[in-house]
Design a protein around this motif. Structure first.
Motif, PDB file in Angstrom:
ATOM      1  N   ARG A  84       0.824  -1.209   0.000  1.00  0.00           N
ATOM      2  CA  ARG A  84       0.000   0.000   0.000  1.00  0.00           C
ATOM      3  C   ARG A  84       0.858   1.259   0.000  1.00  0.00           C
ATOM      4  NH1 ARG A  84      -3.910  -3.007   3.373  1.00  0.00           N
ATOM      5  NH2 ARG A  84      -5.682  -3.349   1.988  1.00  0.00           N
ATOM      6  N   VAL A  85       1.934   1.248   0.765  1.00  0.00           N
ATOM      7  CA  VAL A  85       2.815   2.422   0.805  1.00  0.00           C
ATOM      8  C   VAL A  85       3.426   2.676  -0.569  1.00  0.00           C
ATOM      9  CG1 VAL A  85       4.986   3.318   1.760  1.00  0.00           C
ATOM     10  CG2 VAL A  85       3.284   2.294   3.276  1.00  0.00           C
ATOM     11  N   ILE A  86       3.922   1.639  -1.211  1.00  0.00           N
ATOM     12  CA  ILE A  86       4.496   1.796  -2.554  1.00  0.00           C
ATOM     13  C   ILE A  86       3.416   2.246  -3.531  1.00  0.00           C
ATOM     14  CG2 ILE A  86       5.460   0.508  -4.505  1.00  0.00           C
ATOM     15  CD1 ILE A  86       7.240  -0.950  -2.531  1.00  0.00           C
ATOM     16  N   GLY A  87       2.236   1.666  -3.436  1.00  0.00           N
ATOM     17  CA  GLY A  87       1.138   2.060  -4.312  1.00  0.00           C
ATOM     18  C   GLY A  87       0.748   3.519  -4.111  1.00  0.00           C
ATOM     19  N   LEU A  88       0.656   3.950  -2.855  1.00  0.00           N
ATOM     20  CA  LEU A  88       0.294   5.343  -2.582  1.00  0.00           C
ATOM     21  C   LEU A  88       1.393   6.301  -3.023  1.00  0.00           C
ATOM     22  CD1 LEU A  88      -1.461   4.925   0.881  1.00  0.00           C
ATOM     23  CD2 LEU A  88      -2.528   5.393  -1.349  1.00  0.00           C
ATOM     24  N   LEU A  89       2.646   5.884  -2.894  1.00  0.00           N
ATOM     25  CA  LEU A  89       3.752   6.715  -3.383  1.00  0.00           C
ATOM     26  C   LEU A  89       3.637   6.902  -4.895  1.00  0.00           C
ATOM     27  CD1 LEU A  89       6.419   8.169  -2.815  1.00  0.00           C
ATOM     28  CD2 LEU A  89       7.569   5.982  -3.064  1.00  0.00           C
TER      29      LEU A  89
END
Length: 166
Positions: A84-89
């Motif tokens: 999720r963090v990579i996706g949101l970035l």
């Protein structure tokens, strides 16, 4: 061109400018590079470069953020929070890549985060298949970064390059 001032102000600027500057203004108005006379790598080229990148980033980021358990293992990540963090970035860069003015800095930001993101995925990968997928993801991000840097050079937004019309 959308970023040019109204025709009247360009004429006034051109009339007050010296002859070489008037020629440069005319070349830029005609979409030509003042340095080479070639078609200028300006706003249209930037848009052509960053829109597909923004769409791909949006799709990949959205998939990672929305479906981390099914998409994460494809890049070597098993932890849904990391996905999720990579996706949101990735999603954070999409508005700038699609609609930002100028778009070069957004493309530069994407180039700057590609490899650290992929290296993080590789560092978190456990097991043969996860490591293999993370390595493939790292290679894909390396190629994307090379393409981003080429695009930045082409649109003349690389640090140290002269920038025309921006």
């Amino acid at each position: 061109m959308a970023n040019n001032p109204p025709e009247e102000s360009r004429v006034r600027i051109g009339e007050r400018a010296s002859l070489p500057n008037r020629l440069i203004i005319r070349q830029v108005d005609q979409g030509m590079s003042p340095d080479t006379g070639d078609p200028m790598a300006g706003t249209e080229r930037t848009e052509n470069t960053t829109v597909p990148v923004g769409v791909i980033s949006g799709l990949a980021g959205g998939a990672l953020a929305a479906f981390p358990r099914s998409v994460g293992p494809l890049i070597g990540l098993r932890n849904p929070l990391h996905c999720r963090v990579i996706g949101l970035l990735d999603l954070a860069l999409v508005p700038g890549l699609l609609w930002g003015r100028p778009r070069g800095p957004w493309l530069m930001a994407r180039a700057a985060v590609n490899l650290p993101m992929a290296a993080f995925a590789l560092s978190q990968a456990r097991g043969t298949h996860s490591v293999r997928n993370a390595r493939i993801f790292l290679a894909a991000m390396a190629l994307a970064t090379i393409d981003d840097v080429r695009s930045l050079r082409a649109i003349r937004c690389w640090p140290g390059d002269r920038s025309v019309g921006r």
